[in-house]
Design a protein around this motif. Structure first.
Motif, short mmCIF file in Angstrom:
data_model
loop_
_atom_site.label_atom_id
_atom_site.label_comp_id
_atom_site.label_asym_id
_atom_site.label_seq_id
_atom_site.Cartn_x
_atom_site.Cartn_y
_atom_site.Cartn_z
N VAL A 281 -23.38 -35.00 -49.81
CA VAL A 281 -21.94 -35.23 -49.99
C VAL A 281 -21.59 -36.58 -49.39
N ARG A 282 -20.94 -37.43 -50.20
CA ARG A 282 -20.58 -38.78 -49.75
C ARG A 282 -19.07 -38.94 -49.72
N ASN A 324 -15.00 -35.52 -45.56
CA ASN A 324 -16.35 -35.03 -45.87
C ASN A 324 -16.43 -33.52 -45.68
N ILE A 325 -15.79 -33.03 -44.61
CA ILE A 325 -15.76 -31.58 -44.36
C ILE A 325 -15.09 -30.85 -45.52
N THR A 326 -13.98 -31.41 -46.01
CA THR A 326 -13.26 -30.80 -47.11
C THR A 326 -14.14 -30.69 -48.35
N ALA A 327 -15.01 -31.68 -48.57
CA ALA A 327 -15.88 -31.69 -49.74
C ALA A 327 -17.08 -30.76 -49.59
N ILE A 328 -17.66 -30.70 -48.40
CA ILE A 328 -18.89 -29.93 -48.24
C ILE A 328 -18.62 -28.47 -47.90
N ILE A 359 -10.26 -26.20 -38.80
CA ILE A 359 -11.63 -26.72 -38.80
C ILE A 359 -12.58 -25.54 -38.97
N PRO A 360 -13.27 -25.46 -40.09
CA PRO A 360 -14.17 -24.32 -40.31
C PRO A 360 -15.27 -24.25 -39.25
N ASP A 361 -15.76 -23.07 -39.03
CA ASP A 361 -16.85 -22.87 -38.09
C ASP A 361 -18.17 -23.13 -38.82
N PHE A 362 -18.64 -24.36 -38.73
CA PHE A 362 -19.87 -24.72 -39.44
C PHE A 362 -21.11 -24.14 -38.77
N ARG A 363 -20.93 -23.54 -37.61
CA ARG A 363 -22.06 -22.86 -36.99
C ARG A 363 -22.47 -21.63 -37.79
N ALA A 364 -21.57 -21.15 -38.67
CA ALA A 364 -21.91 -20.04 -39.55
C ALA A 364 -22.71 -20.51 -40.77
N ALA A 365 -22.73 -21.82 -40.99
CA ALA A 365 -23.43 -22.38 -42.15
C ALA A 365 -24.73 -23.08 -41.79
N PHE A 366 -24.83 -23.58 -40.54
CA PHE A 366 -26.00 -24.34 -40.13
C PHE A 366 -26.47 -23.89 -38.75
N GLU A 367 -27.79 -23.92 -38.59
CA GLU A 367 -28.37 -23.63 -37.27
C GLU A 367 -28.59 -24.90 -36.46
#
Length: 476
Positions: A281-282, A324-328, A359-367
């Motif tokens: 994502v750019r 970028n967060i909004t896109a990914i 702000i989404p919790d990206f810890r649920a998507a990535f380790e």
């Protein structure tokens, strides 16, 4: 638009609506025919329907009935994007004789007649707060006194050291070193690569260029035969860009940037693959003047060329990160987080921004998180914005301490750190985030297939000493 073009535009609109209406009528007609056929068939016994229809079919009908589904399935398999895999990657391990402790760096700076004592004191304070350790390295030319006399294009050309074998596609990104012939041509010439190799050279793309190169290689692999391999080289050659002035905003980059580079081998074949590429994502904000000028190569008032970092850099980086967060987010987040994000977005739009963005919790998507080691402030800001733990940003801080800011290659040193620590597991997901001039925020998402079994690579001789404690000088 001109008035002369208006009638044409109206006719095009009318034609569009006409074809849309015809398409709708055609779809309704076909639906009614299908319904009538189903209704007629329901009055017949299943055996009668099957036997009767088979007797009526001609050989050409049987052929078409078999060929068309097979052809459609084949076309679908051929046209859908093929998955891309990371076969392996390697990071440049600098030689011990290139090591430049802070005292050595400052001593070299004192030998430059143009740099004043006031600037040396500024760089001293900057290095104390930077998060860089005593083992970061500079190119050989920077070890001469005075260093700037040997920071030439010839010295930069002598730094290339990559040995690819059987490569179909070559993509190289290096922002500041843009010679003629190009960097990619130098590699092709030095290692006598095939004349039909597809090569691309990216310059001026900043520290976030590695995901750009990965995305470009992925697209080129879609056009190559199955199993083709693409080599991506991400580096920064700082040798010919030593700033010899006293503008503080232009002294900061030469204090943080260090020598480094990485090479990643990609393929559409999963054989021996270590990671699977999920998304690239750019985000580019160059349309805004403040973003465009926040990392800017220019001359100071005395004609000395350097990179000027704006005071608004962190604010602009934060805005680019949000975009970028909004896109990914829709691509990687679980459904529960996506719903929260969507509801917050709608509420924010409805209330004219009076609601804080969720702000989404990206810890649920990535380790694992590989945040560009651009500087201590960059890592601090992303840790706060994404609500990450100290362990989740440990790789970024340790790379900054051990290797400094190696530009676009820093995310690969961070991935190597996570693997050297034995923290990577099969199925783990990794988020690489890079920031760069333009202003850009680019990211790549990976899924681990086969983690490393040892601590080889750039951390082989030092991983046992990490993590190290980095005191917060700002609090003292």
């Amino acid at each position: 638009m001109s008035t002369a073009a208006s009638p044409l535009l109206e006719r095009l609109k009318a034609a569009y609506h006409y074809h849309a209406a015809v398409g709708n009528v055609r779809a309704i007609f076909i639906t009614l025919l299908a319904a009538a056929a189903v209704a007629a068939l329901t009055h017949l016994a299943p055996e009668e329907v099957v036997i009767g229809r088979l007797r009526e079919l001609r050989p050409v009908h049987l052929f078409l009935a078999i060929f068309l589904p097979v052809a459609a399935a084949t076309m679908y398999l051929m046209l859908r994007p093929r998955p891309v895999y990371l076969v392996d990657y390697a990071c440049f391990r600098t030689a011990p004789n290139c090591r430049v402790p802070a005292a050595t760096f400052l001593e070299y700076a004192k030998q430059v007649p143009v740099i004043t004592d006031r600037s040396v004191r500024f760089m001293t304070r900057l290095l104390e707060r930077s998060g860089l350790g005593e083992e970061t390295c500079l190119p050989p030319a920077n070890h001469y006194i005075p260093p700037y006399k040997y920071c030439t294009l010839d010295a930069a050309r002598g730094e290339t050291g990559i040995s690819p074998d059987d490569v179909d596609i070559l993509v190289v990104n290096c922002s500041l070193f843009c010679p003629t012939p190009s960097f990619v041509d130098m590699i092709v010439n030095r290692y006598k690569l095939r004349s039909d190799i597809r090569s691309m050279d990216l310059s001026g793309m900043g520290c976030s260029a590695s995901p750009i190169s990965i995305g470009l290689a992925r697209n080129l692999l879609q056009l190559a035969p199955h199993g083709a391999r693409a080599l991506v080289v991400s580096t920064e050659t700082i040798t010919p860009n030593y700033y010899v002035g006293n503008e503080r905003a232009m002294l900061l980059p030469i204090c943080l940037f260090r020598i480094g580079g990485a090479a990643a081998l990609l393929s559409t074949s999963p054989a021996k693959a270590r990671f699977r590429l999920q998304h690239v994502v750019r985000t580019l904000t160059a349309a805004e003047d403040s973003a465009y000028h926040c990392v800017f190569q220019e001359e100071d008032e005395h004609g000395n060329t350097g990179i000027n970092l704006s005071k608004e850099l962190m604010t602009i980086a934060g805005n680019a990160l949000k975009a970028n967060i909004t896109a990914i987010a829709p691509l990687v987040l679980p459904a529960s987080e996506q719903l929260k994000f969507a509801l917050a977005f709608i509420a924010r739009k409805a209330l004219s921004g009076r609601v804080k963005p969720y702000i989404p919790d990206f810890r649920a998507a990535f380790e694992h998180f590989c945040i560009h080691a651009g500087g201590r402030a960059v890592i601090d800001e992303l840790q706060r914005s994404l609500c990450l733990s100290d362990e989740q940003v440990e790789a970024s801080r340790m790379v900054l301490h051990r290797f400094g800011n190696t530009s676009s290659s820093s995310v690969w040193y961070e991935l190597a750190y996570i693997e050297a620590k034995g923290r990577m597991r099969r199925g783990d997901r990794v988020w690489m985030i890079g920031f760069g001039s333009g202003f850009k925020c680019n990211s790549a998402a990976w899924e681990c297939i086969s983690p490393a079994r040892d601590a080889d690579g750039p951390w082989a001789t030092s991983i046992h000493r990490y993590p190290v404690d980095i005191p917060d000088v700002l609090k003292h």
